[in-house]
Design a protein around this motif. Structure first.
Motif, PDB file in Angstrom:
ATOM      1  N   GLU A 225      -2.294  -7.109 -17.344  1.00 31.53           N
ATOM      2  CA  GLU A 225      -1.500  -6.320 -16.390  1.00 31.53           C
ATOM      3  C   GLU A 225      -1.513  -7.016 -15.033  1.00 31.53           C
ATOM      4  OE1 GLU A 225       0.917  -4.683 -15.386  1.00 31.53           O
ATOM      5  OE2 GLU A 225       0.405  -2.647 -16.070  1.00 31.53           O
ATOM      6  N   GLU A 226      -0.363  -6.996 -14.344  1.00 30.11           N
ATOM      7  CA  GLU A 226      -0.309  -7.593 -13.018  1.00 30.11           C
ATOM      8  C   GLU A 226      -0.672  -6.562 -11.963  1.00 30.11           C
ATOM      9  OE1 GLU A 226       3.521  -9.147 -12.189  1.00 30.11           O
ATOM     10  OE2 GLU A 226       4.555  -7.211 -12.240  1.00 30.11           O
ATOM     11  N   ILE A 227      -1.389  -7.009 -10.948  1.00 31.05           N
ATOM     12  CA  ILE A 227      -1.891  -6.141  -9.888  1.00 31.05           C
ATOM     13  C   ILE A 227      -1.375  -6.662  -8.550  1.00 31.05           C
ATOM     14  CG2 ILE A 227      -3.943  -5.068  -8.888  1.00 31.05           C
ATOM     15  CD1 ILE A 227      -3.765  -4.592 -11.876  1.00 31.05           C
ATOM     16  N   ASP A 228      -0.848  -5.776  -7.738  1.00 28.14           N
ATOM     17  CA  ASP A 228      -0.441  -6.130  -6.381  1.00 28.14           C
ATOM     18  C   ASP A 228      -1.661  -5.964  -5.476  1.00 28.14           C
ATOM     19  OD1 ASP A 228       0.551  -6.328  -3.801  1.00 28.14           O
ATOM     20  OD2 ASP A 228       2.406  -5.244  -4.250  1.00 28.14           O
ATOM     21  N   VAL A 229      -2.248  -7.086  -5.076  1.00 30.79           N
ATOM     22  CA  VAL A 229      -3.481  -7.041  -4.289  1.00 30.79           C
ATOM     23  C   VAL A 229      -3.229  -7.353  -2.813  1.00 30.79           C
ATOM     24  CG1 VAL A 229      -4.999  -7.559  -6.231  1.00 30.79           C
ATOM     25  CG2 VAL A 229      -4.010  -9.448  -4.906  1.00 30.79           C
ATOM     26  N   THR A 230      -1.998  -7.171  -2.364  1.00 29.48           N
ATOM     27  CA  THR A 230      -1.669  -7.464  -0.956  1.00 29.48           C
ATOM     28  C   THR A 230      -2.514  -6.622  -0.011  1.00 29.48           C
ATOM     29  OG1 THR A 230       0.617  -7.950  -1.629  1.00 29.48           O
ATOM     30  CG2 THR A 230       0.192  -7.648   0.720  1.00 29.48           C
ATOM     31  N   ASP A 231      -2.549  -5.319  -0.249  1.00 26.82           N
ATOM     32  CA  ASP A 231      -3.324  -4.436   0.625  1.00 26.82           C
ATOM     33  C   ASP A 231      -4.821  -4.698   0.491  1.00 26.82           C
ATOM     34  OD1 ASP A 231      -0.950  -3.311   1.424  1.00 26.82           O
ATOM     35  OD2 ASP A 231      -1.083  -1.594   0.058  1.00 26.82           O
ATOM     36  N   ASP A 378      11.585  -4.520  -4.031  1.00 25.03           N
ATOM     37  CA  ASP A 378      11.111  -3.214  -3.572  1.00 25.03           C
ATOM     38  C   ASP A 378      12.172  -2.127  -3.693  1.00 25.03           C
ATOM     39  OD1 ASP A 378      12.887  -3.820  -1.567  1.00 25.03           O
ATOM     40  OD2 ASP A 378      11.490  -3.488   0.096  1.00 25.03           O
ATOM     41  N   GLY A 379      13.266  -2.464  -4.359  1.00 27.50           N
ATOM     42  CA  GLY A 379      14.363  -1.505  -4.530  1.00 27.50           C
ATOM     43  C   GLY A 379      15.589  -1.859  -3.725  1.00 27.50           C
ATOM     44  N   SER A 380      15.379  -2.642  -2.673  1.00 29.15           N
ATOM     45  CA  SER A 380      16.521  -3.046  -1.854  1.00 29.15           C
ATOM     46  C   SER A 380      16.513  -4.532  -1.521  1.00 29.15           C
ATOM     47  CB  SER A 380      16.537  -2.250  -0.536  1.00 29.15           C
ATOM     48  OG  SER A 380      15.332  -2.464   0.190  1.00 29.15           O
ATOM     49  N   GLN A 381      15.342  -5.161  -1.614  1.00 25.21           N
ATOM     50  CA  GLN A 381      15.243  -6.584  -1.288  1.00 25.21           C
ATOM     51  C   GLN A 381      13.985  -7.169  -1.915  1.00 25.21           C
ATOM     52  OE1 GLN A 381      14.545  -7.226   2.912  1.00 25.21           O
ATOM     53  NE2 GLN A 381      13.198  -5.447   3.075  1.00 25.21           N
ATOM     54  N   PHE A 382      13.925  -8.491  -1.940  1.00 25.37           N
ATOM     55  CA  PHE A 382      12.730  -9.184  -2.397  1.00 25.37           C
ATOM     56  C   PHE A 382      11.798  -9.405  -1.207  1.00 25.37           C
ATOM     57  CE2 PHE A 382      15.570 -10.465  -5.889  1.00 25.37           C
ATOM     58  CZ  PHE A 382      14.742 -10.232  -6.967  1.00 25.37           C
ATOM     59  N   ILE A 383      10.548  -9.069  -1.395  1.00 28.40           N
ATOM     60  CA  ILE A 383       9.551  -9.273  -0.343  1.00 28.40           C
ATOM     61  C   ILE A 383       8.356 -10.022  -0.931  1.00 28.40           C
ATOM     62  CG2 ILE A 383      10.210  -7.250   1.007  1.00 28.40           C
ATOM     63  CD1 ILE A 383       7.905  -5.741  -0.293  1.00 28.40           C
ATOM     64  N   PRO A 384       7.671 -10.840  -0.110  1.00 31.35           N
ATOM     65  CA  PRO A 384       6.513 -11.567  -0.641  1.00 31.35           C
ATOM     66  C   PRO A 384       5.312 -10.644  -0.822  1.00 31.35           C
ATOM     67  CG  PRO A 384       6.787 -12.018   1.698  1.00 31.35           C
ATOM     68  CD  PRO A 384       7.960 -11.175   1.296  1.00 31.35           C
ATOM     69  N   ARG A 385       4.700 -10.688  -1.993  1.00 28.34           N
ATOM     70  CA  ARG A 385       3.510  -9.889  -2.276  1.00 28.34           C
ATOM     71  C   ARG A 385       2.468 -10.783  -2.958  1.00 28.34           C
ATOM     72  NH1 ARG A 385       3.265  -5.422   0.493  1.00 28.34           N
ATOM     73  NH2 ARG A 385       1.973  -4.388  -1.105  1.00 28.34           N
ATOM     74  N   LYS A 386       1.222 -10.474  -2.724  1.00 36.07           N
ATOM     75  CA  LYS A 386       0.125 -11.206  -3.372  1.00 36.07           C
ATOM     76  C   LYS A 386      -0.185 -10.537  -4.706  1.00 36.07           C
ATOM     77  CE  LYS A 386      -1.918 -12.759   0.980  1.00 36.07           C
ATOM     78  NZ  LYS A 386      -3.096 -12.711   1.876  1.00 36.07           N
ATOM     79  N   MET A 387       0.053 -11.267  -5.778  1.00 32.53           N
ATOM     80  CA  MET A 387      -0.067 -10.702  -7.121  1.00 32.53           C
ATOM     81  C   MET A 387      -1.188 -11.403  -7.900  1.00 32.53           C
ATOM     82  SD  MET A 387       2.343  -8.492  -6.839  1.00 32.53           S
ATOM     83  CE  MET A 387       2.358  -7.863  -8.534  1.00 32.53           C
ATOM     84  N   MET A 388      -1.838 -10.627  -8.738  1.00 35.72           N
ATOM     85  CA  MET A 388      -2.923 -11.147  -9.573  1.00 35.72           C
ATOM     86  C   MET A 388      -2.896 -10.432 -10.918  1.00 35.72           C
ATOM     87  SD  MET A 388      -7.034 -10.791  -8.961  1.00 35.72           S
ATOM     88  CE  MET A 388      -7.025  -9.044  -9.396  1.00 35.72           C
TER      89      MET A 388
END
Length: 425
Positions: A225-231, A378-388
């Motif tokens: 599973e991919e995890i958004d670890v930006t926060d 994000d529903g309206s645009q592509f944004i950079p996120r840190k994924m793991m």
């Protein structure tokens, strides 16, 4: 003159045999009393065998990697004086934390070896190593070598007819006349034909046996599973910037450890061990997290005990301490066993996804893959996120696919909303 026969000592714990992992002497070497002669390995400890006498080594009874039964002859030492039966006095057990680069990363325990002595009219013959000289390079004059190099000819393929098989210009002519093709190897490069055989011994053998046991007896199911670890990464950076001087720098692993503690409290079936011989599943209240660690000698799994009773800073401190002990070879036996669930991580080399092998007899392992910045919609645009990605394997005899997915999804929620990790239930 006498001859001592040193036998494999009884290393305790009901062990009937041990693996020879080190020789510190060879036939013909002088030895002195209390000098370490060899080392053998049991399941977790390396046992050093000292000499009770001064003399000269006559014979070695095993090779590195051999399994030797307790009380089997291990080596013979030629000594001055009359013969007679001698039994080594018991020595207190000690644990050495002096690291050696080549030793296995486990505690070393010094135990005396039982010794017998017998008289010998003539010393046993001393084994001598026979060294075969390397094959000679082809003999040729500089002019012949230059011509062969320019023509792309490997001189090792050309029979020499000159004195001492020296290769001449005529030999090159005949070689080409027979239709032999010049070597396609570019100038300055040469084919390698050496073969190296490496015997699997010591910790490497233990790792091999452990992996075979796990894969042959545990039906694995792996869930990625991919995890958004930006926060989470933002929080980790903030906490490191404001940490106290005595606090260890945080990596992502202490956060994952605390998330595991909260998740297994909700799903205790994952924090378990399975005795498949007895058919018994043991669910553990304590969360002892094994962390797969690469060392100079091979893979070990030091254990952070009672992670449920540690805050995130204490988890980080204990993790660093155990990793350093494992890499230096000073980790104690109890620090390398008893885990109830394991984390494995390759750090920056973690790849996109992995298929971790469960640490038998546990029923789950969580694999951490590398963090990458990717464009996410994000529903309206592509944004950079840190994924793991998390790559987690489960024993399918004990953990159903639905429960495995629910376990990982709960970890995902905690890691993507890291404030939840710090909220006490």
């Amino acid at each position: 003159m006498g001859e001592f026969i040193i036998k494999m000592p009884d290393v305790g714990e009901g062990v009937a045999e041990a693996e020879l992992v080190e020789w510190h002497v060879k036939p013909g070497d002088p030895v002195r009393e209390d000098m370490v002669l060899a080392a053998v390995m049991t399941d977790k400890a390396t046992v050093e065998i000292p000499s009770p006498v001064t003399g000269t080594v006559l014979w070695l009874g095993a090779e590195i990697g051999d399994t030797v039964a307790v009380k089997a002859p291990l080596l013979r030492i030629h000594v001055a004086g009359e013969g007679g039966e001698v039994t080594a006095a018991p020595m207190p057990e000690t644990v050495s934390i002096e690291a050696k680069e080549e030793q296995s990363p486990v505690a070393r325990v010094e135990i005396p070896s039982p010794v017998e002595v017998k008289t010998s009219a003539q010393p046993a013959p001393v084994a001598r190593a026979v060294v075969q000289p390397p094959a000679d390079k082809p003999l040729a004059s500089p002019a012949v070598r230059l011509r062969a190099q320019e023509s792309g000819i490997d001189l090792r393929q050309v029979p020499g007819t000159g004195p001492a098989r020296r290769i001449t210009h005529d030999d090159l002519d005949q070689f080409l006349a027979r239709g032999a093709q010049p070597s396609v190897t570019p100038a300055g490069l040469a084919m390698k034909t050496t073969v190296e055989e490496i015997k699997v011994t010591g910790l490497r053998r233990r790792i091999s046996e452990k992996m075979v046991l796990a894969t042959s007896r545990i039906p694995h199911i792996t869930y990625v599973e991919e995890i958004d670890v930006t926060d989470l990464e933002d929080l980790r950076t903030t906490m490191n910037a404001s940490r106290k001087p005595d606090q260890t720098k945080l990596t992502i692993l202490p956060f994952l450890m605390r998330a595991l503690v909260k998740t297994v409290a909700e799903q205790p079936g994952v924090n378990a061990t399975f005795d498949d011989d007895a058919g018994i599943i043991t669910r553990h209240g304590a969360v002892h997290i094994g962390v797969a660690t690469q060392t100079p000698a091979g893979l070990t799994v030091p254990v952070v005990r009672h992670a449920e009773a540690r805050n995130i800073w204490n988890c980080a401190t204990e993790l660093v301490r155990l990793a350093e002990a494992a890499r230096s070879g000073s980790a104690l036996r109890e620090e390398l066993s008893g885990s109830t669930i394991t984390i494995t991580s390759l750090g920056a080399m973690g790849g996109i996804a992995t298929t971790p092998i469960i640490n038998h007899p546990e029923v789950a392992i969580v694999g951490v893959n590398k963090i990458m910045t990717r464009p996410m919609w994000d529903g309206s645009q592509f944004i950079p996120r840190k994924m793991m990605n998390l790559s987690s394997s489960f024993d399918h005899r004990v953990v159903d696919g639905w429960d495995a997915a629910a376990f990982v999804q709960r970890l995902k929620v905690l890691l993507e909303t890291p404030a939840l990790i710090f909220i006490e239930s």
